[in-house]
Design an enzyme around this catalytic site. Structure first.
Site, short mmCIF file in Angstrom:
data_model
loop_
_atom_site.label_atom_id
_atom_site.label_comp_id
_atom_site.label_asym_id
_atom_site.label_seq_id
_atom_site.Cartn_x
_atom_site.Cartn_y
_atom_site.Cartn_z
N LYS A 1 -7.90 16.13 -51.51
CA LYS A 1 -7.99 16.44 -50.08
C LYS A 1 -6.63 16.48 -49.38
O LYS A 1 -5.73 15.70 -49.67
CB LYS A 1 -8.87 15.40 -49.36
N SER B 1 -7.17 11.84 -48.62
CA SER B 1 -8.41 11.06 -48.54
C SER B 1 -8.24 9.84 -49.44
O SER B 1 -7.60 9.91 -50.48
CB SER B 1 -9.58 11.91 -49.04
N THR C 1 -15.11 37.16 -32.57
CA THR C 1 -15.96 36.75 -31.46
C THR C 1 -17.17 36.11 -32.12
O THR C 1 -17.56 36.52 -33.23
CB THR C 1 -16.41 37.93 -30.57
N HIS C 2 -17.72 35.09 -31.46
CA HIS C 2 -18.85 34.34 -32.06
C HIS C 2 -18.49 33.79 -33.44
O HIS C 2 -19.36 33.58 -34.27
CB HIS C 2 -20.11 35.20 -32.17
N ASN D 1 0.82 -1.21 0.00
CA ASN D 1 0.00 0.00 0.00
C ASN D 1 0.86 1.27 0.00
O ASN D 1 0.57 2.22 -0.74
CB ASN D 1 -0.95 0.01 1.20
N ASN E 1 -6.01 16.79 -45.32
CA ASN E 1 -6.74 16.92 -44.06
C ASN E 1 -5.80 17.18 -42.87
O ASN E 1 -4.74 16.56 -42.78
CB ASN E 1 -7.56 15.64 -43.79
N GLN F 1 -6.20 0.38 -7.28
CA GLN F 1 -5.39 -0.15 -8.38
C GLN F 1 -5.88 0.40 -9.73
O GLN F 1 -5.12 0.46 -10.69
CB GLN F 1 -5.47 -1.68 -8.36
N GLU G 1 -6.76 17.49 -35.74
CA GLU G 1 -8.04 16.88 -35.39
C GLU G 1 -7.89 15.86 -34.27
O GLU G 1 -8.72 15.75 -33.37
CB GLU G 1 -8.66 16.20 -36.62
N LYS H 1 -4.30 3.55 -12.04
CA LYS H 1 -3.12 3.61 -12.91
C LYS H 1 -3.44 3.81 -14.38
O LYS H 1 -2.78 4.63 -15.04
CB LYS H 1 -2.27 2.37 -12.70
N1 ARG Z 1 -1.41 -3.60 -7.32
C1 ARG Z 1 -1.86 -2.91 -6.16
C2 ARG Z 1 -2.32 -1.49 -6.53
O1 ARG Z 1 -2.02 -1.06 -7.56
C3 ARG Z 1 -0.78 -2.81 -5.15
C4 ARG Z 1 -1.27 -2.68 -3.75
C5 ARG Z 1 -1.96 -3.91 -3.34
N2 ARG Z 1 -2.27 -3.92 -1.96
C6 ARG Z 1 -3.06 -4.83 -1.43
N3 ARG Z 1 -3.29 -4.76 -0.19
N4 ARG Z 1 -3.62 -5.75 -2.16
O2 ARG Z 1 -3.00 -0.82 -5.79
#
Ligand code: ARG
Length: 466
Positions: free
Chosen positions: A292, A286, A158-159, A113, A294, A331, A299, A334
């Site tokens: 074309k 295109s 503007t607009h 953790n 583009n 988790q 974009e 990420k």
């Molecule tokens: N892979 C976990 C995460 O990204 C790591 C921490 C996991 N901790 C646990 N008590 N299971 O959060």
């Protein structure tokens, strides 16, 4: 080779999750990109454990050496990541222990953790440093394009209706200002990313006399004065993802700014505007229409910025119902975080490159800026100079505009007699208002698109970004 999981040796469980459950819970498929930071954190932790006598000096040394060797192997592509070991932390610890039995002592006083919070913060620090540099480069590209076309005038809108004349450079410098605020926000967020959570354990610290400040110093968690910065509440430290949210917000707003720039670029490169030409390498054709060209990079910069907003909302939604402290939900932080970092950095780099391969069609700009209606407000200001209250002047010039429209001629082609038909306040010099160069020279206030002021701003930015 099959590795033994540090967890499979846990006394509590007869087996770990398998099959679908393992697939559902694993994060190694995406968190392996934290490997470098995970190893650095482990090296610092082992060094500290050696310092407080939990590891012998010799054990600490062997662990550090083994961790470095693992790093070399990963770098060289000689490392097999094992999904059954769930995440990057367990993969690396299992490999360490396989190579070095003392590795079994590394996790003392540490939890995944606080470990994952540490890794993520370290990873994000590096991303911020790189992004900040890329932002500077983008600002330089904007300033360079502005400088190369510093006497080009375009209508300001503007607009999306023609409003008043501005220097093309002034328009580009507006984006330099936006990006500058984004840079400031990024650097401000950095100070809250740069806090060391290690030593918080699972949620309640440790009974061992961990030297948290030493770890922080080794890992560069220091303030401007070089003092170590460590989190001050173990429960907050393992459940806090504010730093990720903040980064995703900064990335979102930056993305929104660059999406607006992309929209301007798209409009300007259309035949209707034709103000700029983007180099072929930053456009596509295109498959059906041979003529074309583009503006796909612009974009996609506009399109991909949607993900940034989505990731921010995902993170906030992820956090809102969580009880203290760590929950496995975290988790899920990420992929949005990684996604936002990758996306914003790509947008910034490609926008930068595209701008460096864009030229300005000065003739089309000049033709558009020659629209004398752009100076209707200047004509009202002229009447103000003749002591007419602005509201009345606005009304009178409105009548002049209507007259020109009725006579189907441009504003500056009206005769003095026709002007005086609207108001006796108009004198022979009224028509001088329509000299575009003079009109821009007259704008002298700070921040205005005046000739001197824009040059001054260009110099200021060029110097500042140097
Ligand atoms: N892979 C976990 C995460 O990204 C790591 C921490 C996991 N901790 C646990 N008590 N299971 O959060």
């Amino acid at each position: 080779m099959k590795k033994t999981s540090p967890v499979s040796r846990s006394g509590r469980f007869s087996s770990g999750p398998g099959g679908d459950a393992a697939k559902f819970t694993e994060s190694i498929s995406f968190d392996r990109r934290l490997w470098r930071h995970d190893l650095m954190g482990s090296i610092a932790h082992a060094t500290m454990l050696g310092g407080i006598g939990v590891l012998t000096k010799a054990e600490a040394k062997r662990i550090v050496r083994a961790l470095e060797a693992i790093g070399d192997d990963i770098e060289a592509g000689r490392f097999d990541w094992d999904e059954s070991l769930e995440d990057v932390h367990m993969n690396l610890e299992a490999e360490l222990t396989r190579r070095e039995p003392a590795g079994a002592k590394l996790h003392t006083g540490r939890s995944r953790n606080d470990q994952v919070a540490l890794d993520t913060r370290m990873w994000l620090r590096d991303e911020i440093v790189d992004l900040e540099e890329e932002l500077r480069s983008l600002q330089q590209a904007l300033v360079a394009l502005a400088q190369a076309n510093n006497d080009v005038i375009i209508p300001g809108y503007t607009h999306l209706q023609r409003a008043q004349p501005v220097y093309f450079a002034h328009h580009l410098l507006a984006y330099v200002e936006m990006v500058e605020r984004d840079r400031e926000r990024l650097l401000d967020a950095f100070s809250r990313v740069n806090v060391c959570p290690l030593g918080s354990g699972a949620l309640a610290g440790s009974t061992l006399p961990l030297d948290r400040k030493q770890v922080a110093v080794i890992l560069g968690f220091e303030d401007r004065q070089g003092r170590p910065v460590v989190s001050q509440n173990s429960m907050d430290a393992v459940s806090d993802r504010d730093f990720a949210v903040e980064f995703c917000f900064v990335a979102s707003l930056l993305g929104v700014h660059l999406s607006r720039l992309a929209e301007d670029v798209i409009l300007w490169s259309s035949s209707e505007f034709d103000f700029i030409r983007i180099a072929d390498a930053y456009t596509t054709g295109s498959s059906l229409m041979p003529q074309k060209k583009n503006p796909d990079i612009a974009e996609l910069a506009r399109g991909k910025s949607a993900r940034l907003v989505g990731n921010l909302v995902s993170l906030l939604t992820l956090l809102k119902g969580l009880p203290m402290t760590y929950n496995r939900d975290l988790q899920e932080d990420k992929e949005p975080l990684f996604g936002s970092a990758d996306t914003i950095r790509a947008i910034v780099r490609l926008t930068d490159a595209m701008l460096r391969h864009t030229s300005v069609n000065a003739a089309a700009c000049t033709a558009a800026a020659a629209d004398s209606a752009l100076l209707a407000t200047d004509l009202a200001d002229y009447l103000v100079g003749r002591k007419v209250p602005f509201r009345e002047a606005h009304h009178l010039v409105g009548e002049v505009v209507a007259l020109a429209e009725k006579m189907t001629k441009p504003l500056d082609q009206l005769t003095l007699k026709e002007l005086q038909g609207v108001s006796r306040k108009f004198r022979a010099d009224a028509l001088e208002v329509f000299n575009l160069k003079q009109a821009l020279a007259k704008r002298t206030a700070i921040g205005s698109p005046g000739t001197k002021e824009v040059k001054k701003q260009l110099r200021r930015w060029a110097k500042r970004l140097d």
